[in-house]
Motif scaffolding. Structure first.
Motif, PDB file in Angstrom:
ATOM      1  N   ILE A 159      35.052 -15.221  42.403  1.00 31.00           N
ATOM      2  CA  ILE A 159      35.967 -16.296  42.041  1.00 31.00           C
ATOM      3  C   ILE A 159      35.021 -16.795  40.592  1.00 31.00           C
ATOM      4  CG2 ILE A 159      36.561 -18.801  41.317  1.00 31.00           C
ATOM      5  CD1 ILE A 159      38.665 -17.861  43.815  1.00 31.00           C
ATOM      6  N   ILE A 160      33.683 -16.884  40.717  1.00 34.03           N
ATOM      7  CA  ILE A 160      32.904 -17.443  39.791  1.00 34.03           C
ATOM      8  C   ILE A 160      32.573 -16.187  38.621  1.00 34.03           C
ATOM      9  CG2 ILE A 160      30.576 -17.735  39.551  1.00 34.03           C
ATOM     10  CD1 ILE A 160      29.726 -18.839  42.452  1.00 34.03           C
ATOM     11  N   GLU A 161      32.515 -14.767  39.028  1.00 35.18           N
ATOM     12  CA  GLU A 161      32.671 -13.813  38.076  1.00 35.18           C
ATOM     13  C   GLU A 161      33.936 -13.470  37.039  1.00 35.18           C
ATOM     14  OE1 GLU A 161      29.227 -13.705  38.257  1.00 35.18           O
ATOM     15  OE2 GLU A 161      29.783 -12.243  36.733  1.00 35.18           O
ATOM     16  N   LEU A 162      34.782 -14.095  37.603  1.00 39.30           N
ATOM     17  CA  LEU A 162      36.029 -13.556  37.540  1.00 39.30           C
ATOM     18  C   LEU A 162      36.312 -15.442  36.585  1.00 39.30           C
ATOM     19  CD1 LEU A 162      38.467 -12.512  36.751  1.00 39.30           C
ATOM     20  CD2 LEU A 162      39.292 -13.895  39.020  1.00 39.30           C
TER      21      LEU A 162
ATOM     22  N   LYS B  46      34.596 -16.729  34.104  1.00 36.76           N
ATOM     23  CA  LYS B  46      32.984 -16.571  33.550  1.00 36.76           C
ATOM     24  C   LYS B  46      33.680 -15.918  32.913  1.00 36.76           C
ATOM     25  CE  LYS B  46      28.381 -16.444  35.161  1.00 36.76           C
ATOM     26  NZ  LYS B  46      27.529 -15.147  35.566  1.00 36.76           N
ATOM     27  N   ARG B  47      34.006 -14.540  32.678  1.00 40.13           N
ATOM     28  CA  ARG B  47      35.316 -13.889  31.619  1.00 40.13           C
ATOM     29  C   ARG B  47      35.917 -14.511  31.362  1.00 40.13           C
ATOM     30  NH1 ARG B  47      34.422  -7.408  33.580  1.00 40.13           N
ATOM     31  NH2 ARG B  47      35.234  -7.019  31.496  1.00 40.13           N
ATOM     32  N   LEU B  48      37.177 -14.694  32.394  1.00 39.75           N
ATOM     33  CA  LEU B  48      38.049 -15.109  31.547  1.00 39.75           C
ATOM     34  C   LEU B  48      38.261 -16.548  31.416  1.00 39.75           C
ATOM     35  CD1 LEU B  48      40.725 -15.166  35.053  1.00 39.75           C
ATOM     36  CD2 LEU B  48      40.558 -13.923  32.953  1.00 39.75           C
ATOM     37  N   GLN B  49      37.313 -17.599  31.204  1.00 39.10           N
ATOM     38  CA  GLN B  49      37.289 -18.121  30.164  1.00 39.10           C
ATOM     39  C   GLN B  49      37.514 -18.225  28.957  1.00 39.10           C
ATOM     40  OE1 GLN B  49      35.539 -22.147  32.433  1.00 39.10           O
ATOM     41  NE2 GLN B  49      34.888 -21.066  32.976  1.00 39.10           N
ATOM     42  N   THR B  50      35.706 -17.292  28.801  1.00 35.44           N
ATOM     43  CA  THR B  50      35.655 -16.193  27.373  1.00 35.44           C
ATOM     44  C   THR B  50      36.814 -15.903  26.632  1.00 35.44           C
ATOM     45  OG1 THR B  50      33.562 -16.273  28.948  1.00 35.44           O
ATOM     46  CG2 THR B  50      33.869 -15.119  26.143  1.00 35.44           C
ATOM     47  N   GLU B  51      37.097 -15.717  27.325  1.00 36.04           N
ATOM     48  CA  GLU B  51      38.846 -14.730  26.373  1.00 36.04           C
ATOM     49  C   GLU B  51      40.020 -15.561  26.874  1.00 36.04           C
ATOM     50  OE1 GLU B  51      39.097 -10.297  28.381  1.00 36.04           O
ATOM     51  OE2 GLU B  51      41.083 -10.716  26.812  1.00 36.04           O
ATOM     52  N   PHE B  52      39.927 -16.524  27.786  1.00 37.76           N
ATOM     53  CA  PHE B  52      41.045 -17.208  27.575  1.00 37.76           C
ATOM     54  C   PHE B  52      41.186 -18.583  26.961  1.00 37.76           C
ATOM     55  CE2 PHE B  52      44.133 -13.458  27.929  1.00 37.76           C
ATOM     56  CZ  PHE B  52      43.851 -12.560  28.295  1.00 37.76           C
ATOM     57  N   GLY B  53      39.760 -19.117  28.364  1.00 38.21           N
ATOM     58  CA  GLY B  53      39.498 -20.536  27.786  1.00 38.21           C
ATOM     59  C   GLY B  53      39.918 -21.419  29.081  1.00 38.21           C
TER      60      GLY B  53
END
Lengths: 76, 262
Positions: free
Chosen positions: B67-70, B72-79
């Protein structure tokens, strides 16, 4: 607001209705403001009668701040 | 020779109402469609997370890491809509509502978030059906849950007063206005469009204010939103008009929104 009240009094208020009052609300990020707006000729009526039934400016301010917080929180 | 310009005539009320209704209906339909697609997407994300976790070696630890890694990456791309908290919500969503066909398009993501907090399955199902049948806004659902409406119903021998009280409070709020869930705006990446956001915030606050005043029980009754006044060929709109039947006077309300947080 005063001009809105006057316009409303002229065109929309019925003969049997008491004077119209206004409420100005402002919602800022961390603070809200609530202020009743009363035409000069109605100030006495407002103080002696209306105030007894209306929510206070403090109550409205608190409610606005709470609402804004809830809505903004839902966006996190 | 120049023709003298006629003074602009106000529009016939019936005509304006018809046009207004078309637009409002279209907006509601579009919004509902997007909302449901988003709810389904979140359900699928929750499903993928659970399935991925089950493939992981040490389940508990892997779950957290995932969850933590996901996030991080999702927020970078989708907010912001994909932060850890919301991903956990999506996971819980899939686990609580495992059948995709059981998802109801009448409920928004925020409705589901509140429902997820209800641990008792019977209570949760009850709130869900009531929310759909009664067209509850998210605020109304939240209030009913927080006031232990279901538990009170179960506990009282005479259910009618409990039901009647709840219905009375709910009925006072106009259900015409479809409150737009901020999550949907973010999902569509419309967050950065300031004009749209401000008007949504304003609508949301006015809706809540309307409920607040009606629930005060001090004689307020709803008259109009965006009441049109015309003066000197100019148009003015009062955000909210109430009539107080105890004082027998109109109350005009105007709302200004100050700086938004983002």
């Amino acid at each position: 607001m005063d001009s809105y009240i006057r316009m409303f009094e002229d065109h929309c208020r019925g003969n049997n209705d008491n004077p119209t009052i206004g409420l100005i609300l402002c919602s800022k990020k961390n603070e809200a403001i609530a202020k009743y707006s009363v035409l000069k000729e109605s100030k006495q009526l407002f103080a002696s009668k209306y105030k007894l039934y209306l929510p206070t400016e403090a109550e409205l301010k608190k409610e606005l701040e709470h609402e804004r917080e809830l809505i903004e929180e839902g966006q996190k | 020779m120049q023709k003298k310009l006629k003074k602009a005539e106000p529009l016939a009320q019936g005509f304006y109402s018809q046009v207004r209704e078309i637009i409002q209906e279209a907006r509601t339909k579009a919004y509902r469609a997007v909302n449901f697609i988003m709810v389904e997407a979140y359900w699928n994300v929750g499903r993928l997370i659970v399935e991925q976790e089950q493939q992981g070696r040490k389940r508990a630890e892997y779950g957290d890491y995932l969850i933590i890694e996901l996030a991080k990456r999702l927020q970078t791309e989708f907010g912001k809509g994909f932060d850890e908290r919301n991903l956990r919500n999506m996971r819980a969503f899939y686990q609580t509502f495992p059948i995709r066909n059981a998802l109801r398009s009448e409920l928004s993501w925020t409705h589901y978030r509140f429902l997820l907090k209800v641990e008792n399955e019977s209570a949760r199902k009850y709130y869900m059906e009531e929310a759909i049948g009664g067209h509850w806004s998210t605020r109304q659902l939240e209030r009913q849950i927080n006031s232990f409406y279901y538990e009170r119903l179960l506990a009282s021998k005479n259910k009618q007063p409990v039901i009647a009280e709840a219905r009375e409070k709910l009925a006072q709020v106009s259900t015409e206005e479809f409150i737009r869930d901020p999550y949907v705006l973010e999902f569509l990446n419309l967050k950065g469009y300031p004009g749209l956001r401000e008007s949504d915030l304003e609508t949301a606050i006015i809706n809540n204010l309307q409920s607040f005043l009606l629930e005060l029980g001090k004689g307020f009754s709803f008259v109009a939103r965006q009441k049109h006044l015309r003066f000197d060929d100019e148009d003015f709109y009062v955000d909210l008009v109430f009539y107080n039947y105890i004082l027998k006077c109109f109350v005009l309300i105007d709302l200004k929104i100050g700086k938004l947080t983002h």
